[in-house]
Design a protein around this motif. Structure first.
Motif, PDB file in Angstrom:
ATOM      1  N   CYS A  37       2.392   2.273  -6.563  1.00  0.00           N
ATOM      2  CA  CYS A  37       3.813   2.536  -6.378  1.00  0.00           C
ATOM      3  C   CYS A  37       4.230   2.084  -4.982  1.00  0.00           C
ATOM      4  O   CYS A  37       3.408   1.684  -4.165  1.00  0.00           O
ATOM      5  CB  CYS A  37       4.141   3.998  -6.661  1.00  0.00           C
ATOM      6  SG  CYS A  37       4.135   5.082  -5.260  1.00  0.00           S
ATOM      7  N   HIS A  60      -1.904   7.165  -6.584  1.00  0.00           N
ATOM      8  CA  HIS A  60      -1.734   8.569  -6.941  1.00  0.00           C
ATOM      9  C   HIS A  60      -1.014   8.712  -8.276  1.00  0.00           C
ATOM     10  O   HIS A  60      -0.491   9.759  -8.587  1.00  0.00           O
ATOM     11  CB  HIS A  60      -0.989   9.313  -5.828  1.00  0.00           C
ATOM     12  CG  HIS A  60       0.302   8.660  -5.463  1.00  0.00           C
ATOM     13  ND1 HIS A  60       0.383   7.709  -4.487  1.00  0.00           N
ATOM     14  CD2 HIS A  60       1.541   8.784  -5.977  1.00  0.00           C
ATOM     15  CE1 HIS A  60       1.631   7.287  -4.403  1.00  0.00           C
ATOM     16  NE2 HIS A  60       2.352   7.914  -5.296  1.00  0.00           N
ATOM     17  N   GLU A  61      -1.000   7.640  -9.055  1.00  0.00           N
ATOM     18  CA  GLU A  61      -0.413   7.672 -10.389  1.00  0.00           C
ATOM     19  C   GLU A  61      -1.366   6.892 -11.278  1.00  0.00           C
ATOM     20  O   GLU A  61      -1.510   5.679 -11.103  1.00  0.00           O
ATOM     21  CB  GLU A  61       0.977   7.042 -10.368  1.00  0.00           C
ATOM     22  CG  GLU A  61       1.936   7.815  -9.470  1.00  0.00           C
ATOM     23  CD  GLU A  61       3.192   7.050  -9.118  1.00  0.00           C
ATOM     24  OE1 GLU A  61       3.519   6.071  -9.803  1.00  0.00           O
ATOM     25  OE2 GLU A  61       3.843   7.443  -8.149  1.00  0.00           O
TER      26      GLU A  61
HETATM   27 ZN    ZN Z   1       4.151   7.166  -6.213  1.00  0.00          ZN
END
Ligand code: ZN
Length: 104
Positions: A37, A60-61
């Motif tokens: 991201c 973190h995804e």
């Molecule tokens: Zn993110």
């Protein structure tokens, strides 16, 4: 375990990481696929507030496979495939249990 990390400003690379401790409500997950991201981009190539930490693991995804769980985890077990969202609330708080997990 290996992690994709910001080695230094503008340098992305793999680092070995040890996870020796985790809490009773935690899970250790092996990523299967990750969606970078803009936060990750800013950490590596920008000047995000967390950019000063050396070898900072990004991502973190993701989707992941559960490897280990803490002794209080009841809903997930080794081998489960899960979605790891960007925000992981503390589900033991009153607001989260009332449906306002974004505040925890
Ligand atoms: Zn993110």
């Amino acid at each position: 375990m290996r992690g994709l990390a910001r080695i230094e400003q503008d340098v992305l690379g793999w680092v070995d990481i040890e996870i020796d401790e985790y809490g009773p409500y935690d899970a250790i997950c092996k990523p299967l696929a990750m969606a970078p991201c803009t936060s990750d981009v800013h950490i590596v190539w920008g000047h995000a507030y967390m950019s000063d930490a050396p070898n900072r693991v990004v991502g973190h995804e993701a989707t992941a496979e559960v490897v280990k769980v803490g002794d209080k985890v009841k809903d997930f077990k080794h081998g489960d495939r899960v979605i790891v969202p960007a925000i992981t609330p503390d589900w033991l708080t009153v607001p989260a249990e009332q449906g306002f997990s974004q505040h925890c």
